[in-house]
Scaffold this motif. Sequence first.
Motif, PDB file in Angstrom:
ATOM      1  N   PRO A  31       0.827  -1.229   0.000  1.00 15.93           N
ATOM      2  CA  PRO A  31       0.000   0.000   0.000  1.00 15.93           C
ATOM      3  C   PRO A  31       0.853   1.268   0.000  1.00 15.93           C
ATOM      4  O   PRO A  31       0.761   2.100   0.901  1.00 15.93           O
ATOM      5  N   LEU A  32       1.658   1.435  -1.044  1.00 18.18           N
ATOM      6  CA  LEU A  32       2.541   2.597  -1.125  1.00 18.18           C
ATOM      7  C   LEU A  32       1.734   3.870  -1.330  1.00 18.18           C
ATOM      8  O   LEU A  32       0.891   3.949  -2.224  1.00 18.18           O
ATOM      9  N   GLY A  33       2.004   4.854  -0.516  1.00 13.81           N
ATOM     10  CA  GLY A  33       1.321   6.127  -0.625  1.00 13.81           C
ATOM     11  C   GLY A  33      -0.016   6.189   0.068  1.00 13.81           C
ATOM     12  O   GLY A  33      -0.563   7.279   0.262  1.00 13.81           O
ATOM     13  N   ALA A  34      -0.580   5.032   0.443  1.00 11.45           N
ATOM     14  CA  ALA A  34      -1.893   5.018   1.084  1.00 11.45           C
ATOM     15  C   ALA A  34      -1.813   4.753   2.573  1.00 11.45           C
ATOM     16  O   ALA A  34      -2.766   5.038   3.299  1.00 11.45           O
ATOM     17  N   LEU A  35      -0.693   4.201   3.029  1.00 15.77           N
ATOM     18  CA  LEU A  35      -0.590   3.817   4.434  1.00 15.77           C
ATOM     19  C   LEU A  35       0.883   3.783   4.823  1.00 15.77           C
ATOM     20  O   LEU A  35       1.729   3.313   4.053  1.00 15.77           O
TER      21      LEU A  35
END
Length: 561
Positions: A241-245
Amino acid sequence: MTLPLILSWLWPLLLAPLVLQPRRHRLVALAPLPALATALWIPAGTRIEPPWLLVGATLGLDTPGRIFLGFTALLWLVAAVHAIRVLRDSPHAGRFHLFFLLAMAGNLWLIVALDPASFYTGFALMGIASYGLVIHDGRRESLRAGKVYLILTLLGEATLFMALVLIAHQTGSLAPSATALTALDDLAIGLLILGLAVKAGLMPLHVWLPLAHPAAPVPASAVLSGTMIKAALLGWLRFLPLGALALPQWGLLLVLAGLITAILAPLIGLIQTNPKVVLAYSSVAKMGFMTLALGLLLIEPQPAPVGVLALALYAGHHALTKGGLFLGVGLRHTSGRQPLILAGLSLLVLVMIGVPLTGGAIAKDGLKPVLEVLDWRWLGACLGLASVVTALLMGRFLWLMWRTAPHPESGYRPAGTAWGLLIAAILVLPPAVALGAGTKLGWTTNLDIIAIALALGLPVLLAALQRPGTLDGLLDRIPPGDLLEALRPLPPLLRWSQRWIKRRWADRRARLLDPRLDWIDRHWHATRAGTVERRLARRPVAGVLWAGLLLLLMGLALGWP
């Protein structure tokens, strides 16, 4: 848009059975063309869902996927041209080309796959088929390298399969978005990182790389080190989940693992004498650097949009340059144009180091927003150390190439021409992509690193020239597959331990159990059984029993109730 995405990986799969015939070996060079055309002309954001493929696949091209598809198809194309000439006189050329195309199909398939099932299918096809490339010549060293490669590959693929099943279950989607991936628990993330770490060559799971590269033919080494190990990076970019978490614990783990790999691998490579082994340790180090950058994106998600694109471009720069270096090793042995080969190798080494005014400097400059997102001074010092030892390692490789005695053969003009075009692409593509993206060109990146490397390397070079053999005692002290050599005494020790335990158990059983059995035998058989037999002997019991049994049988025969 549907046909190009499917043909990009299906076309080499369809050609694979045909190349077993010698007159059709040249078809290998046609296999990557649909994928290259797809990367050039199909726009990013294209997405299809063919219902007949697997359990409902999702194929498409996002921006990182398009970059990966472009450099992967280009390197497979140049390697295929080399393979046609290198394997021309081999009795098993058809078998090599078959595995070559199967591995190519799997590599291209996983790039256009946006769902876990398709990604895993391509990943597994690539991994299993590559075993045939490693053991191609059948030498003892190649078979050992293939055994190590196959064991680690199967373990990695089994772990990855469990991770992707958990991802599909926990996100409730066969093509999860970055937002949906925030639902993943630690088990799924841990399995995903571990399963792909084998292919990435992170220490201590790197041992297959320095064994497989010298065993495989040069075209296979080029794609193994150039494109296939990048599949691990793409899997992380796609299913984390890169950029989201923010995942600080997992991010720190990747940073430390990448940093250890980026520093230790070049130090081991410096004392190697086989240039392909030196390049293998260089690939391990570069994958460590990319893993470190990925870990920073997990700790701090804010620069993820820029960081993912920069990582994809850096992976493309490394893939093409490292593939060119491996192919140059083969040409150094066989091509008749040695001055041009040495010049091309020298240029590729400068690009790999990231000398100012090269594409390597531009690619590394693109990662600066990621590397500087956290104010960790110790990290900057460690990255500087890793860059210095990597520069020294490439200097070591160039030294080995200059000292190599060539054996020119005819028929290498097409391979040399393809190699020259690849070098031209390496020089032109990074500045063109950077300018197209509207970013500044970091021409002076690594200037201080190069100065330090020269200050450390030149005295060693002068000493080696003035007193040849001074450092020979250090060479090959750590053989390829370093940790495996350290563990080599373990199997005999385990066998000895097993025999020792069996002997000890037999002795203990003899002391404790056998006397009890003897006591039972003596007391039961000698007293109880003997008493019964003596009573039967004294009384006509046996005769009475036989007479009763005979009367019963006669009654049954006569129909008595």
